[in-house]
Motif scaffolding. Structure first.
Motif, PDB file in Angstrom:
ATOM      1  N   UNK A  77       1.053  -1.118   0.149  1.00  0.00           N
ATOM      2  CA  UNK A  77      -0.068  -0.594   0.332  1.00  0.00           C
ATOM      3  C   UNK A  77       0.996   0.926  -0.194  1.00  0.00           C
ATOM      4  N   UNK A  78      -0.218   2.331  -0.367  1.00  0.00           N
ATOM      5  CA  UNK A  78       1.559   3.851  -0.722  1.00  0.00           C
ATOM      6  C   UNK A  78       0.765   4.454   0.750  1.00  0.00           C
ATOM      7  N   UNK A  79       1.689   5.520   1.198  1.00  0.00           N
ATOM      8  CA  UNK A  79       0.801   6.159   2.632  1.00  0.00           C
ATOM      9  C   UNK A  79       1.574   6.331   3.436  1.00  0.00           C
ATOM     10  N   UNK A  80       1.846   7.043   4.859  1.00  0.00           N
ATOM     11  CA  UNK A  80       0.814   7.719   4.951  1.00  0.00           C
ATOM     12  C   UNK A  80      -0.049   8.683   4.826  1.00  0.00           C
ATOM     13  N   UNK A  81       1.855  10.196   4.164  1.00  0.00           N
ATOM     14  CA  UNK A  81       1.383  11.203   4.188  1.00  0.00           C
ATOM     15  C   UNK A  81       1.463  11.189   2.847  1.00  0.00           C
ATOM     16  N   UNK A 122       5.029   6.706  -0.915  1.00  0.00           N
ATOM     17  CA  UNK A 122       5.290   6.226   0.227  1.00  0.00           C
ATOM     18  C   UNK A 122       5.044   4.685  -0.171  1.00  0.00           C
ATOM     19  N   UNK A 123       5.512   4.173   0.075  1.00  0.00           N
ATOM     20  CA  UNK A 123       5.000   2.613  -0.496  1.00  0.00           C
ATOM     21  C   UNK A 123       5.838   1.675   0.243  1.00  0.00           C
ATOM     22  N   UNK A 124       4.947   0.832   1.322  1.00  0.00           N
ATOM     23  CA  UNK A 124       4.915   0.009   2.195  1.00  0.00           C
ATOM     24  C   UNK A 124       4.272  -1.321   2.557  1.00  0.00           C
ATOM     25  N   UNK A 125       5.026  -2.566   1.949  1.00  0.00           N
ATOM     26  CA  UNK A 125       4.219  -4.007   2.417  1.00  0.00           C
ATOM     27  C   UNK A 125       3.313  -4.049   3.294  1.00  0.00           C
ATOM     28  N   UNK A 182      -8.406   4.575  -4.028  1.00  0.00           N
ATOM     29  CA  UNK A 182      -8.739   5.544  -4.701  1.00  0.00           C
ATOM     30  C   UNK A 182      -6.477   6.065  -5.601  1.00  0.00           C
ATOM     31  N   UNK A 183      -6.787   7.163  -5.856  1.00  0.00           N
ATOM     32  CA  UNK A 183      -5.302   7.692  -6.129  1.00  0.00           C
ATOM     33  C   UNK A 183      -4.470   8.970  -6.017  1.00  0.00           C
ATOM     34  N   UNK A 184      -5.068   9.749  -4.252  1.00  0.00           N
ATOM     35  CA  UNK A 184      -4.356  10.186  -3.946  1.00  0.00           C
ATOM     36  C   UNK A 184      -4.257   9.657  -2.146  1.00  0.00           C
ATOM     37  N   UNK A 185      -3.158  10.339  -1.425  1.00  0.00           N
ATOM     38  CA  UNK A 185      -3.537   9.469  -0.607  1.00  0.00           C
ATOM     39  C   UNK A 185      -3.247  10.848   0.652  1.00  0.00           C
ATOM     40  N   UNK A 206      -3.299  10.389   8.510  1.00  0.00           N
ATOM     41  CA  UNK A 206      -2.784   9.242   8.048  1.00  0.00           C
ATOM     42  C   UNK A 206      -3.976   8.911   6.642  1.00  0.00           C
ATOM     43  N   UNK A 207      -4.007   8.314   5.943  1.00  0.00           N
ATOM     44  CA  UNK A 207      -4.171   7.701   4.887  1.00  0.00           C
ATOM     45  C   UNK A 207      -3.447   6.830   3.686  1.00  0.00           C
TER      46      UNK A 207
END
Length: 943
Positions: free
Chosen positions: A415-419, A423-426, A579-582, A593-594
């Motif tokens: 996933x990507x986030x939190x800001x 920023x990709x996170x497994x 979606x496409x924005x976080x 945090x998104x």
């Protein structure tokens, strides 16, 4: 107009025979021997350039001289003129463009010229389903009658709650007759009621203008609807065929590249220019090849593939470039997978992520109900033009500027986030990463929470139920339309997962807002026909409408008691979005945090209620039998997904929706247009539709209206990366803003204020919203907010009020800015608003390219400091008066150096960011609207 220059290159014309039919087309395959080395995307651009050459004065000799430029891997910055075949808009942005044309018609009529000369020169589609707010939640509570007031007293709520058996949405206090109510229909009805004036105008415009198609509300969101129905791939204009080449201002227009349609995002003013027959000037892009190899794991979703490819491509320098996908792995990706990847190209920096048409594309066209003769025409024409990707070997001849490679077999669930979406996170490390961010003092990713990391903050819902919030709790779970919810396999997988979870007895927390905003009603059809939607609703997810929601802050309302708990406990609450924005606080101001993730993971984290969970060791809930439930217990198998998809996603469903598009909905058919004349009947009392002032002072006879900027004051002194969100805000209109106060003065109630998007057709509202973001940082002031200082009085006031005071004294104003001014989503009022505030020029360190172009198109001069210079280095405070001479030459030129004189006696030089001769011409006329009007008047005079 698309074939207007065809006779210029008669020797390139060929006839294509398909059965008993014959078609004429411009055959560029033999223009030069190196054609086979061109990437597919460049071949489409070359065809457009050759076919439309007459429209912008290209002769065969010039065309021949450009051929070496086309084959060059790194073509440099030279700009060429292209005439796209298709412009698409969502209603929020398309409405102002059509209003401009209606106003231009009025100006022509006042001059005694036939107003119908003002018309659309290419196919234009406006889709009315882009951005509905989600008004109804599935977590119901007893009804409270509000007696028409905007808010209900909390004590009154509690008294009536205990005695009432009816239900209302806990967020909006909107009455719901039963828990089985169709929330989608209710949302659409509310949207239709509040936007009736806008819809009436657009219904009038569909009859008044040629080449304009209005897609009624309730049909599907702009980008997905175009993918399913409106993208032609090959246009047929009176027997002359050519490739579909589309532009639009929506950031997701690039989704069409997944279908083999070359599609670029442009500024709103550029799109208006194309509608009026003006070419789009752009540098011939560098094309990067991306080879896709091997097969993905059965547990890998499109979202995982998108995030992996996005991260891989983001590491390359792709700004202004096209990424073209090829390789054996492409065959493993459905068109819906491809469009998801193409849709994310703004995130990895490219202008397009292009998938050439192949057999997979044709299969998709067949499944979505396209006519067999149309599919045959598409294939035969593309084969004739060498635009059909028939096998991997054909790509070996293509000379890409660079080749990247992605191995699908090694992609894991991320996933990507939190800001930030970059920023990709497994998923396996998300819990650890979030807790690390809580402690971190790093402003980029951290939150600086040192003590009581998981301390709880109690709160009570309106029905008396008590809960407690802690860091990492999920308050918003949104499956948004643009990226995932139009992919049948992903959405069916989410539905199957919901079914398993509901049968076990799981559900989301009652204070959580859980919504689905499908990109198309097809999603609802196959979820309904599979009986999966009832399980999603049983969990707490509801279908809220067809369009953008959390991506553009339209999904923002959460219960007041929850908001209070977040604020009192300084809780880092979470939104999980597909979606496409976080961006930080983008979906909701209280959600710091998104995370972007697949719809399946949105459901998983919604059920868990917190991002602080390890799916391998922690349960996502307790089943009705009292046992712990883990993610693996509800995750769907690949075969389950395939069975549902093959049985449900069929052409019949698409044809049913197609019927609704062609013949309209009951609401749309009952709606009466304001009038049947070619001129619109404006209402002076309307706060939705008004005639803009762009033609109130019509042009000089020679068209030139360049004036010196003398003794201008600085309206705003801004820093780096000021986005269009700060220049022209989106989302709901607050009663405390300048725009809100104006609407309240018109005797509207706070509930009737609606959103900035819905009121883009009213210039009086939009000019007051310009630079109205509550987080605007103006270096003239220490405080944050939409305020500025008026000079020389020194009064601190709203930006709009200061601009009005300057206007009354005929004082021009300018803006000072830093790097990357105007970044973010393209919005027409981000240019039009500053123009109406009286801003004559902007002096910045650098610009977002689309925004810079928009400024030129509206008649604002974008100026740039010399390299290494800025306001601070030049000793500029922003309190001086500025003078810039422009009338010494009516022919202000490309990249001309101009001198800025300050009232303090200091002088410095800037560069006029007019990047082409055409842009310089537009500016001399006062912008594209004035230029186009002048050209049409000349045409009328010549008749």
């Amino acid at each position: 107009m698309a074939d207007g220059g065809a006779e210029k290159f008669d020797h390139l014309h060929q006839i294509l025979y398909i059965g008993s039919e014959q078609y004429l087309y411009c055959d560029i395959t033999k223009c030069f021997p190196a054609y086979d080395e061109l990437p597919f995307s460049k071949r489409i651009l070359l065809e457009s350039y050759a076919r439309n050459s007459k429209c912008y004065g290209v002769v065969e000799e010039d065309f021949a001289c450009t051929l070496d430029h086309w084959i060059c891997k790194n073509p440099g910055g030279r700009k060429l003129a292209f005439l796209p075949a298709h412009v698409i808009w969502q209603d929020f942005t398309g409405l102002p463009a059509i209003i401009d044309l209606a106003a231009m018609r009025d100006a022509f009529c006042q001059r005694g010229v036939d107003p119908e000369i003002v018309n659309l020169k290419c196919q234009v589609d406006v889709i009315l389903d882009s951005s509905p707010p989600i008004d109804v939640s599935s977590n119901l509570m007893p009804v409270v009658q509000s007696s028409g007031r905007d808010s209900v007293d909390q004590s009154q709520k509690k008294t009536i709650l205990e005695a009432s058996s009816e239900k209302v949405c806990p967020i909006h206090c909107l009455q719901i007759q039963s828990e089985s109510v169709n929330n989608l229909i209710r949302t659409q009805q509310l949207e239709f009621d509040r936007n009736k004036e806008r819809y009436q105008f657009l219904k009038w415009s569909a009859a008044a203008f040629d080449n304009l198609r209005i897609v009624p509300p309730g049909s599907g969101v702009l980008h997905q609807f175009n993918l399913e129905y409106l993208a032609d791939i090959v246009f047929n204009k009176n027997g002359f065929i050519y490739p579909d080449f589309t532009v639009g201002i929506d950031s997701h227009i690039t989704m069409l590249n997944g279908l083999g349609v070359l599609a670029f995002g442009v500024s709103p003013m550029d799109a208006e220019a194309v509608m009026l027959g003006e070419p789009l000037e752009m540098a011939l892009p560098e094309v990067i090849g991306c080879r896709i190899v091997k097969k993905p794991s059965i547990y890998t979703t499109s979202t995982d593939i998108v995030l992996a490819i996005t991260k891989s491509l983001r590491q390359a320098q792709l700004s202004g470039k096209v990424v073209e996908f090829f390789g054996s792995g492409v065959l493993q990706l459905s068109v819906l997978d491809r469009k998801t990847i193409a849709n994310m190209c703004p995130e990895y920096g490219a202008i397009a992520g292009f998938f050439p048409v192949d057999e997979v594309t044709l299969t998709y066209l067949e499944r979505t109900g396209r006519a067999s003769n149309q599919i045959q025409l598409i294939k035969q024409y593309l084969l004739s033009m060498k635009l059909f990707q028939s096998n991997d070997e054909s790509s070996q001849k293509i000379q890409y500027a660079e080749i990247l490679e992605v191995d699908l077999s090694v992609i894991t669930s991320d996933c990507s986030g939190p800001k930030h979406p970059k920023d990709r996170v497994p998923v396996s490390k998300l819990k650890e990463d979030f807790l690390c961010c809580l402690n971190s003092q790093d402003l980029i990713r951290g939150y600086g929470r040192v003590k009581n990391i998981l301390a709880e903050q109690p709160f009570r819902l309106n029905d008396g139920a008590e809960f407690a919030l802690k860091h990492g709790d999920v308050l918003l779970a949104s499956i948004a339309s643009c990226t995932n919810s139009t992919n049948s396999s992903v959405m069916l997988a989410a539905g199957i997962m919901a079914k398993k979870a509901a049968e076990i007895g799981l559900s989301v927390k009652p204070y959580m807002k859980a919504t689905i905003s499908p990109g198309t009603s097809i999603v609802t059809h196959y979820l309904n026909d599979s009986h999966l939607v009832q399980y999603m609703q049983q969990l707490g997810f509801i279908v809220g409408g067809y369009g953008c929601s959390s991506c553009i802050s339209q999904n923002c309302t959460i219960p007041e008691s929850v908001v209070t708990a977040v604020q009192m406990g300084d809780v880092v609450a979470v939104g999980v979005l597909s979606g496409s924005r976080c961006l930080d606080s983008h979906a909701n101001p209280e959600l710091q945090a998104n995370y972007l993730m697949s719809p399946l993971l949105v459901i998983a984290y919604a059920l868990a209620g917190s991002i602080v969970i390890d799916f391998e060791s922690d349960p996502i809930g307790i089943g009705k039998d009292g046992y712990q439930v883990f993610l693996k217990d509800v995750w769907p198998t690949c075969q389950e997904i395939i069975d549902f998809e093959q049985n449900l996603v069929v052409p019949k469903l698409y044809k049913e929706i197609d019927y609704k598009i062609n013949f309209g909905t009951n609401q749309w058919n009952k709606l009466e247009a304001t009038n049947s004349s070619s001129l619109f009947c404006w209402s002076s009392s309307s706060t939705y539709i008004s005639r803009p002032p762009f033609f109130d002072e019509f042009m000089n006879e020679d068209g030139v209206c360049v004036k010196d900027i003398s003794n201008a004051s600085v309206l705003l002194y801004l820093g780096h990366n000021v986005s269009t969100d700060f220049i022209s805000p989106a989302g709901s209109i607050s009663r405390n803003t300048a725009a809100g106060k104006y609407l309240l003065s018109k005797r509207l109630t706070p509930r009737e204020l609606n959103s900035f998007g819905a009121r883009r057709g009213c210039d009086a509202v939009m000019v007051r919203s310009t630079f109205g973001n509550l987080r605007l940082e103006n270096k003239l002031l220490k405080a944050v907010g939409p305020k500025t200082i008026h000079f020389p009085s020194g009064d601190i006031m709203d930006v709009y009020d200061a601009a009005e005071r300057y206007r009354k004294t005929q004082t021009p104003v300018i803006v000072l800015a830093g790097l990357n001014f105007g970044c973010g989503s393209a919005r027409e009022w981000a240019a039009k608003g500053p123009h109406m505030l009286g801003i004559k020029a902007v002096i910045a360190e650098s610009y977002n390219e689309a925004y810079r172009s928009g400024l030129v198109m509206i008649g604002i001069l974008p100026l740039e400091y010399l390299p290494g210079q800025n306001a601070a280095s030049l000793g500029v405070s922003g309190r001086e008066q500025f003078s810039i001479s422009l009338t010494f030459s009516k022919n202000i030129s490309v990249h001309q150096t101009l001198e800025v004189k300050l009232s303090t006696g200091r002088r410095f030089e800037v560069v006029a960011r007019l990047d082409t001769e055409r842009e310089a011409t537009y500016f001399r006329f006062g912008g594209i609207l004035q230029y186009a009007a002048h050209a049409l008047l000349n045409k009328a005079s010549a008749l």
